[in-house]
Design a protein around this motif. Structure first.
Motif, short mmCIF file in Angstrom:
data_model
loop_
_atom_site.label_atom_id
_atom_site.label_comp_id
_atom_site.label_asym_id
_atom_site.label_seq_id
_atom_site.Cartn_x
_atom_site.Cartn_y
_atom_site.Cartn_z
N LEU A 160 31.80 37.09 40.33
CA LEU A 160 31.52 35.78 39.74
C LEU A 160 32.78 35.16 39.12
O LEU A 160 32.73 34.06 38.60
N LEU A 161 33.92 35.86 39.21
CA LEU A 161 35.18 35.23 38.85
C LEU A 161 35.76 34.51 40.07
O LEU A 161 36.19 33.37 40.00
N ASP A 162 35.74 35.22 41.22
CA ASP A 162 36.34 34.63 42.42
C ASP A 162 35.39 33.70 43.16
O ASP A 162 35.84 32.86 43.94
N PRO A 193 33.28 30.93 42.19
CA PRO A 193 33.01 30.20 40.95
C PRO A 193 31.68 29.43 41.02
O PRO A 193 31.47 28.65 41.94
#
Lengths: 786, 339
Positions: free
Chosen positions: A696-698, A700
């Motif tokens: 869920l960081l990469d 978005p």
């Protein structure tokens, strides 16, 4: 035979609604807000083992050998299984079952499950995975659908002729002649990328086998019934020996509709070890498991007369399916079948091909199969309007299909509030004063859409009802409703509670809902295709009416009055003509139980016969359609290329809003998801088939700061067959958000974006090309806005 | 959920004890400040320490003070959130306050510390991934592998410095106060901290801790700002970070500096900034022209690599835009911070 919407949109008793139409809390709202809700991963059973999955690091390979001996020898490991232990195929669509719980002989995408381990704890299971030796023979990986079409070998599924998952070509009328006879024809290609659901709760399943051999599986699923059937098939167990329960669910959006590897693995491991077994996917595994939005390449040709009336629409669509079929057969049909509203298409053709590739399998995501074509068509419709010098809202009004009509592909349209939706967003957005008049860099765009309220295609052919509800009455005055319908956060159990409270004159808190437990609840086909409010709602009314008749009859007999004089509302039973006649509902239950013995009832719903009389004509045929219009207000930073979606007005015709709070919540969530797909999210793999960033960081998803302001307008075209006239609200309000943003960008900067997602880099590139075009015409270059 | 590797945890309550533990476990221990970056990295198996030395209980590492000379001293364990909102930092080092206030998300800024952000490990789209993912890729130079996936045939790790506060401190002439059991205390300019090596881009020793960050008093006409390119308005690491210092004498530029991060393994100073801007007057075309010139130089000097998320060509295109916007922001002609 099941009740087919015999109940009509209004209550038959002489009073208005007392619960329906009022804002109501969700049945599980407080427990979720306080952290008391029990999700699947909260389940811990004595002696429970923890399981983990070994996954393929290669996108396409033959498995030459698997050696699990070292893993099995690790202290703390109780069992290791591979594809050989669960070779039976499954798949949600009976005609395209091409999945196994663990890979048999072949892997088809990076992340394909290969083996599973049950151990005392997760750490031991993780260590055991590292000790499993798999020898692969890499095969050519098909990462683009064109490549998979061009080259057949090595086939992704060896029992298929080629890499085509499904092809549908349907012609309605003479499209070519109709387009040839048009005053204006617009043709263009569009690209829709893949996006994923990103529910906050990852998939999780727990299995337990009782001493008498009953297998219970708790799973974060949105379709308990299909999991039940698939478990019986794959494990070769009688269905009566299996119980499936869906605990509280943390979001699904379509991503928990298939039966999944982990459900079979925990069941098998529990059967082998005799211990309860849990498996919780990591976020990374959720990205591999996917079943999200199919990437599509779409070519549309639309013809129209000078006055804006469409003459024909012609579509050719290439669908990237990923490694397995999942719901792909339905996706392929939906990509064409659901476009024939809210506008009248005199002629229509679609030619859709779903192709297997070596990527995480795609499936149903909110607005299944119809969001991508809706984007392309609504942008093209804007181009038609421009070519004819028409206002984009005017052309949509001009082509309105009307109410109580039939589409060119044989779908029955009943209620249709699309014009009211258009009027609502037109007025709220200040369209007439603002569209095409805002300063350079700012713009408004409009789009419309429709969606199904369930379909009469029951996935596996049968004559039984699609929804069933059972009611049990307690002498305390409590009524318990049992429904197979899966509450996945959309609030289906709350809808059931509201209806029971309305019908039986109870306070909502005196109705409990037991849902999605195959031992306790009548079969329902689950939470997909926006079917639950319509179908489960109608089944609930059906069950309530039968029970209510007994109660009213008992009270009427005691008071010696005509039953038509009796009203039940908010805990009380009263005689409209004699106010001295007054009982609590509890007392009325006692009277009825004394007279009729133990009280209870069942109710059901089945769709009427619907759809065109051709192969596939029932897929996408719905008892009622919802309609939506969006206006987007965007700001484009022409230096950075960033599109800021400042505001979206959405108007949605959901029939009667049974609980306006829930409807507005679904509309807000849909707009959020649509806007996210437009400018931000992209589920992609690299050149080696590896996911570009399974976190869920990469990947978005928008934060609150990235979310447009949303203004939701509920339009209520009371449907003749919906429960009290209700239709769906969970998926329709997503569709036209995307083309509305695209059309707003055009209004802002004069650029037609046809390839999603609209990244800043893409916008800058388009601005550069535009500047070149403008300069080549020796006009003044476009001025950059400050 | 991803599992952490096995390690033991020490929780010293004094700096001396922490330094002692670090010396005792040299090479086998890592200090953990806020943990917001280290713990995810451990879950990804980017480091496998036997011991974590938690600095959470070391009170002497927290706090913000102003010296008699007007210099700021900020304890390494001071949460970013406090740095961002402290009136003295806002007044004396606005670029640092803005940079600290735009790191990640509100929750992370309450856990994450200034020392932790300065010492943040480099980042790359091929390294900040799970062990499974990195293994499927074939690992890389930074950990477990021998190839670089950013630069074909590359022999040097190009993972990017991604710490928002580093360029701000560089423009402010910031210094780190470092201490170790063996070496005692030393000071190092943040400018001198870096190596061009993505595997470990700092010149600190393994047994050394950042005790505090020292920001010298700025000139009376000091202005500063931070600009950050990122995909979302919260959470994301910089795809480009730009810190600016402009010292004004009246409206005339007396000195200036620009430093950038999220390009390569180390943050960079832009060259010739002061010479270009000095003597120009804010509000006049001379200043605007000089700003454009600095932006153009930045475009020439900065070459983002496809190391972190975000299209590398796009990031390069954004260099002059963000440099210009941040310079204008510093003198109050634009919004701030720039994002």
């Amino acid at each position: 035979m099941a009740a087919r919407d015999l109940h009509g949109p209004n209550p038959p008793w002489a009073k208005g609604f007392s619960v329906v139409g009022q804002p109501q809390r969700k049945v599980d709202g407080l427990s979720k807000a306080t952290g008391e809700a029990v999700y699947t991963d909260d389940i811990a059973l004595p002696g429970m083992l923890h399981a983990k999955t070994l996954r393929s690091p290669l996108p396409h390979a033959r498995i030459k050998s698997i050696d699990v001996s070292k893993a099995l020898a690790l202290p703390g490991v109780h069992a290791v299984i591979t594809g050989r232990d669960l070779p039976e195929r499954y798949g949600v669509i009976p005609w395209t079952q091409d999945e196994t719980a663990l890979a048999v002989d072949k892997v088809r995408f990076v992340g394909d499950p290969v083996a599973a381990v049950a151990a005392l704890d997760e750490d031991t299971a993780v260590r055991a995975l590292e000790l499993i030796a798999v020898e692969y023979e890499p095969l050519h990986a098909f990462l683009e659908p064109e490549d998979a079409l061009r080259q057949v070998e090595p086939k992704i599924h060896e029992d298929k002729k080629n890499n085509v998952s499904k092809h549908v070509l349907l012609d309605f009328g003479d499209v070519d002649a109709a387009i040839a006879g048009a005053d204006v024809t617009v043709e263009g290609e569009f690209g829709f990328h893949s996006t994923t659901h990103a529910p906050i709760e990852p998939h999780c399943a727990v299995a337990r086998v009782s001493p008498d051999g009953v297998l219970t599986v708790w799973s974060a699923t949105q379709i308990t019934h299909y999991v039940h059937r698939a478990l019986a098939k794959v494990l070769a167990l009688p269905e009566q020996q299996i119980r499936v329960i869906q605990p509280c669910l943390g979001g699904a959006f379509g991503g928990k509709s298939d039966p999944f590897s982990l459900e079979f693995c925990v069941a098998k491991l529990a059967l082998i070890t005799g211990r309860p077994v849990k498996m919780l996917y990591t976020r990374e595994e959720v990205f591999y498991t996917h079943r999200g939005r199919h990437a599509m390449k779409l070519r549309y040709r639309t013809g129209a007369k000078k006055d804006g009336r469409l003459t024909g629409v012609d579509a050719k669509i290439l669908i990237d399916g990923g490694a397995y079929s999942s719901f792909g057969l339905v996706t392929t049909y939906y990509s064409g079948q659901l476009l024939t509203g809210p506008y009248d298409f005199p002629t229509y053709r679609f030619d859709s091909t779903r192709v297997f590739t070596n990527k995480p399998p795609c499936g149903p995501k909110r607005g299944h199969g119809s969001v991508q074509p809706r984007f392309a068509f609504e942008v093209q419709l804007d181009e038609v309007a421009e070519a004819l010098g028409l206002d984009p809202i005017a052309i949509r009004r001009k082509n309105f299909q009307g109410t109580h009509t039939q589409t060119v592909n044989g779908q029955r349209i009943t209620s249709n509030g699309f014009l009211e939706c258009l009027a609502a967003v037109e007025a709220a957005s200040g369209w007439k004063e603002r569209r095409a008049k805002l300063p350079y860099g700012r713009g408004l765009g409009v789009a419309g859409s429709m969606y199904i309220s369930g379909t009469n295609y029951p996935v596996y052919p049968n004559e039984m009802p699609q929804a069933g509800v059972q009611l049990k009455v307690d002498r305390s005055g409590l009524v318990t409703a049992f429904t197979g319908g899966n509450d996945i956060g959309q609030g289906s159990s709350s809808v059931v509670r509201s209806i029971v409270a309305e019908e039986l004159g109870l306070l909502p808190e005196h109705v409990r809902v037991v849902a999605a437990d195959t031992d306790l609840c009548p079969v329902d086909l689950g939470a997909y295709s926006s079917r639950v409010t319509f179908m489960v709602g109608n089944a609930t009314i059906d069950a309530c009416r039968k029970l209510r008749a007994k109660i009213v009859e008992s009270v009427a007999a005691k008071w010696e009055v005509d039953p038509a004089r009796i009203v039940m509302a908010l805990g009380e039973v009263v005689d409209l003509d004699d106010v001295t006649h007054r009982l609590s509902v509890r007392e009325a239950f006692h009277l009825a139980e004394a007279r009729h013995d133990t009280l209870g009832s069942t109710g059901a719903y089945n769709t009427p016969e619907l759809g065109g009389k051709y192969r596939g004509g029932t897929i996408g045929a719905s008892p009622a359609y919802s309609f939506t219009a969006h206006v987007a207000d965007v700001r484009v930073d022409v230096e950075t290329g960033r599109i800021h979606v400042d505001k979206i007005w959405v108007a949605h015709d959901c029939g009667r809003a049974l609980n306006p709070t829930l409807v507005a919540g679904q509309m807000d969530g849909s707009v959020y998801m649509g806007a996210a797909e437009t400018v931000m999210e992209n589920h992609a793999v690299s050149a080696r088939g590896l996911h570009t960033g399974p976190s869920l960081l990469d990947y978005p998803i928008p934060t609150t700061l990235d979310t447009p302001e949303i203004e939701s307008w509920i339009v209520e075209s009371i449907d003749p067959e919906g429960p009290y006239g209700a239709k769906e609200a969970g998926e329709g309000p997503l569709h036209s958000a995307i083309p509305a943003i695209a059309n707003a960008v055009y209004d802002a900067i004069g650029i037609r974006l046809r390839e999603l997602p609209f990244t800043p880099a893409k916008v800058l590139r388009a601005l550069g090309e535009q500047a070149e075009r403008v300069e080549s015409r020796r006009q003044r270059p476009v001025q950059a806005a400050e | 959920m991803l599992r952490l590797p096995q390690f033991s945890v020490e929780t010293p309550s004094t700096l001396e004890a922490a330094l002692g533990l670090l010396a005792d476990h040299a090479g086998r221990a890592l200090p953990v400040a806020g943990g917001t970056d280290l713990l995810p990295n451990l879950k990804h198996r980017l480091a496998e320490p036997e011991v974590l030395i938690s600095l959470a209980d070391v009170g002497e590492l927290r706090g913000i003070s102003v010296g008699a000379d007007g210099a700021l001293s900020i304890g390494a364990m001071t949460p970013l959130d406090q740095v961002a909102n402290h009136p003295e930092v806002l007044a004396r080092a606005p670029a640092l306050a803005q940079a600290a206030g735009i790191v990640a998300s509100p929750q992370i800024r309450r856990m994450g510390t200034l020392g932790g952000n300065v010492m943040l490990d480099t980042r790359c789209r091929y390294i900040n991934q799970t062990h499974f993912w990195r293994k499927a890729l074939g690992f890389c130079l930074k950990k477990d592998g021998t190839v670089c996936h950013v630069v074909a045939g590359g022999q040097k790790c190009v993972a990017a410095a991604s710490n928002d506060t580093a360029p701000a401190l560089m423009t402010l002439g910031g210094e780190l106060v470092l201490r170790s059991k063996a070496g005692g205390e030393r000071r190092m300019k943040v400018d001198d901290l870096w190596k061009t090596d993505g595997i470990f881009n700092k010149k600190t020793r393994l047994d050394e801790l950042v005790v505090s960050v020292h920001v010298p008093a700025q000139r009376p006409g000091h202005r500063g700002a931070y600009g950050k390119l990122r995909e979302r308005e919260s959470f994301d690491f910089p795809q480009l970070g730009i810190a600016v210092r402009i010292d004004l004498d009246g409206r005339e530029v007396a000195d200036a500096d620009v430093a950038l991060v999220a390009l390569q393994a180390r943050p960079l100073h832009l060259k010739d900034v002061a010479d270009t801007l000095r003597g120009t007057t804010v509000g006049e075309t001379s200043f605007r022209d000089a700003v454009d010139k600095v932006a153009e130089r930045a475009h020439q000097q900065c070459h983002p690599l496809p190391n972190i998320p975000g299209d590398a060509d796009y990031r390069r295109e954004m260099v002059p835009v963000y440099v210009r916007r941040t310079l204008l922001s510093a003198v109050g002609l634009g919004q701030r911070p720039v994002s």
